[in-house]
Write an enzyme that holds these catalytic residues in place. Sequence first.
Site, PDB file in Angstrom:
ATOM      1  N   ASP A  69     -16.743 -10.605  16.955  1.00  0.00           N
ATOM      2  CA  ASP A  69     -16.677 -10.490  18.409  1.00  0.00           C
ATOM      3  C   ASP A  69     -17.892  -9.782  18.995  1.00  0.00           C
ATOM      4  O   ASP A  69     -17.847  -9.311  20.137  1.00  0.00           O
ATOM      5  CB  ASP A  69     -15.406  -9.746  18.815  1.00  0.00           C
ATOM      6  CG  ASP A  69     -15.334  -8.351  18.204  1.00  0.00           C
ATOM      7  OD1 ASP A  69     -15.706  -8.201  17.018  1.00  0.00           O
ATOM      8  OD2 ASP A  69     -14.894  -7.412  18.892  1.00  0.00           O
ATOM      9  N   LYS A 181      -8.589  -7.478  21.563  1.00  0.00           N
ATOM     10  CA  LYS A 181      -9.194  -6.243  21.083  1.00  0.00           C
ATOM     11  C   LYS A 181      -9.895  -5.521  22.219  1.00  0.00           C
ATOM     12  O   LYS A 181     -10.577  -6.143  23.042  1.00  0.00           O
ATOM     13  CB  LYS A 181     -10.204  -6.556  19.981  1.00  0.00           C
ATOM     14  CG  LYS A 181     -10.973  -5.326  19.493  1.00  0.00           C
ATOM     15  CD  LYS A 181     -12.324  -5.708  18.944  1.00  0.00           C
ATOM     16  CE  LYS A 181     -13.223  -4.496  18.840  1.00  0.00           C
ATOM     17  NZ  LYS A 181     -14.537  -4.804  18.285  1.00  0.00           N
ATOM     18  N   GLU A 221      -7.870   0.337  19.580  1.00  0.00           N
ATOM     19  CA  GLU A 221      -9.019   0.826  18.800  1.00  0.00           C
ATOM     20  C   GLU A 221      -9.760   1.962  19.497  1.00  0.00           C
ATOM     21  O   GLU A 221     -10.721   1.733  20.227  1.00  0.00           O
ATOM     22  CB  GLU A 221     -10.001  -0.323  18.524  1.00  0.00           C
ATOM     23  CG  GLU A 221     -11.202   0.105  17.701  1.00  0.00           C
ATOM     24  CD  GLU A 221     -12.248  -0.988  17.529  1.00  0.00           C
ATOM     25  OE1 GLU A 221     -13.276  -0.702  16.900  1.00  0.00           O
ATOM     26  OE2 GLU A 221     -12.034  -2.107  18.017  1.00  0.00           O
ATOM     27  N   GLU A 223     -12.294   4.171  18.401  1.00  0.00           N
ATOM     28  CA  GLU A 223     -13.153   4.440  17.248  1.00  0.00           C
ATOM     29  C   GLU A 223     -13.709   5.855  17.319  1.00  0.00           C
ATOM     30  O   GLU A 223     -14.352   6.234  18.302  1.00  0.00           O
ATOM     31  CB  GLU A 223     -14.306   3.440  17.186  1.00  0.00           C
ATOM     32  CG  GLU A 223     -15.238   3.708  16.011  1.00  0.00           C
ATOM     33  CD  GLU A 223     -16.351   2.681  15.858  1.00  0.00           C
ATOM     34  OE1 GLU A 223     -17.213   2.894  14.988  1.00  0.00           O
ATOM     35  OE2 GLU A 223     -16.356   1.682  16.606  1.00  0.00           O
ATOM     36  N   LYS A 263      -6.527  -0.317  15.103  1.00  0.00           N
ATOM     37  CA  LYS A 263      -7.818  -0.443  14.423  1.00  0.00           C
ATOM     38  C   LYS A 263      -8.479   0.933  14.404  1.00  0.00           C
ATOM     39  O   LYS A 263      -9.408   1.203  15.168  1.00  0.00           O
ATOM     40  CB  LYS A 263      -8.701  -1.487  15.109  1.00  0.00           C
ATOM     41  CG  LYS A 263      -9.983  -1.778  14.321  1.00  0.00           C
ATOM     42  CD  LYS A 263     -10.723  -2.991  14.855  1.00  0.00           C
ATOM     43  CE  LYS A 263     -11.998  -3.223  14.042  1.00  0.00           C
ATOM     44  NZ  LYS A 263     -12.719  -4.447  14.450  1.00  0.00           N
ATOM     45  N   SER A 332     -10.150  -4.821   9.368  1.00  0.00           N
ATOM     46  CA  SER A 332     -10.687  -5.627  10.460  1.00  0.00           C
ATOM     47  C   SER A 332     -12.183  -5.339  10.476  1.00  0.00           C
ATOM     48  O   SER A 332     -12.668  -4.540  11.267  1.00  0.00           O
ATOM     49  CB  SER A 332     -10.033  -5.269  11.794  1.00  0.00           C
ATOM     50  OG  SER A 332     -10.619  -6.017  12.853  1.00  0.00           O
ATOM     51  N   TYR A 394     -22.305  -1.990  20.556  1.00  0.00           N
ATOM     52  CA  TYR A 394     -22.022  -3.410  20.424  1.00  0.00           C
ATOM     53  C   TYR A 394     -22.716  -4.155  21.548  1.00  0.00           C
ATOM     54  O   TYR A 394     -22.181  -4.945  22.203  1.00  0.00           O
ATOM     55  CB  TYR A 394     -20.501  -3.645  20.471  1.00  0.00           C
ATOM     56  CG  TYR A 394     -19.814  -3.262  19.170  1.00  0.00           C
ATOM     57  CD1 TYR A 394     -19.417  -4.229  18.249  1.00  0.00           C
ATOM     58  CD2 TYR A 394     -19.574  -1.944  18.858  1.00  0.00           C
ATOM     59  CE1 TYR A 394     -18.795  -3.878  17.060  1.00  0.00           C
ATOM     60  CE2 TYR A 394     -18.954  -1.587  17.670  1.00  0.00           C
ATOM     61  CZ  TYR A 394     -18.570  -2.567  16.785  1.00  0.00           C
ATOM     62  OH  TYR A 394     -17.948  -2.212  15.600  1.00  0.00           O
TER      63      TYR A 394
END
Length: 394
Positions: A69, A181, A221, A223, A263, A332, A394
């Site tokens: 993604d 997500k 998620e 992180e 996640k 994942s 990202y």
Amino acid sequence: MASMSFVKLNASSSQWIGQQSFNQKNNDPLFSRSARRVSMPIRAGSYTDELVQTAKTIASPGRGILAIDESSATVGKRLASIGLDNTEPNRQAYRQLLLTTPGLGEYISGSILFEETLYQSTTDGKLFVDVMREAKIMPGIKVDKGLVPLPGSNNESWCQGLDGLASRCAEYYKQGARFAKWRTVVSIPCGPSALAVKEAAWGLARYAAIAQDNGLVPIVEPEILLDGDHPIERSLEVAEQVWAEVFYYLAQNNVVFEGILLKPSMVTPGAEHKNKASPDTVAKNTLTMLRRRVPPSVPGIMFLSGGQSEVEATLNLNAMNQSPNPWHVSFSYARALQNSVLKAWQGRPENIEAAQKALLIRAKANSLAQLGRYSAAGENEEAKKGMFVKGYTY
């Protein structure tokens, strides 16, 4: 489409709501105005059964998620590493290579796509979502709009994308997506501040509720970035703090826990810490955090790799599956599944078969790790190289 209905309660239906009797004689004007009726939200979503089934399917034994993604800019960096221009045909060719790998569905139960990929087809005109369905791989979709600076914080970020999310989720569902997500981050070197933790937790909870309301299983998620030189004990402390806040707000937003996936980051020392933790130490601290914070009703814990090497991410997952867990503990992974693939492919059509074989090797290794049966014997040195990038975006 899922919705919130309201049940009106009065004296004949219940004697006590919030410690207040409904049958008492009341001369209090405040009571007479506001407490004669109480409206309690009750989730009655038409998607609930489907969400639970989707989550169970993704969290199936020996399988995990392939994350592809990355935004167009990020996948462009991956393509540049092998000398390819960042064009739509090149992005399509790379993702086609991944999604058409024969036998991939044996190890991969779902794949998270970028919006572009969700609507793309193979070069012979077959929609990627149809290719995935035939391989028994559930299509997923990244729905957040990326990180931006969080005003009033200690140089921290928040994740944008709630505006228009409901309509986007509805369209993604129509296109074939069945899970979603949303990635936000917490930085230990930056605190984390109470403001950043609360913003991350609230944003995740609102997203999760909206996704479920439109038929998509939300991957939750937050992180916790590897950046920093902190010890593993500090990572555990922050992880417990973050996940406590996340589940508080998930409950506040009436999210169905049986219809979500998590996640999380593995609990490791900071990437710049002088001592590296063994897989057993990572497993012990990570499972401690999960057992303290995650209800057993959550079907799947799908770990991110967070810049670990391919082998390191697999070893740590394997260590967590040496004894039974209340949840499906799986993966994942993005870079930890794709790094060897890119190196094998090099953008050349004649290397597609070798690249797909590299993907199957990594997918099978993580499948074995999900079952607690992985051995690193025979792994090449390239797969042992770390992929941590300070301040990675990202």
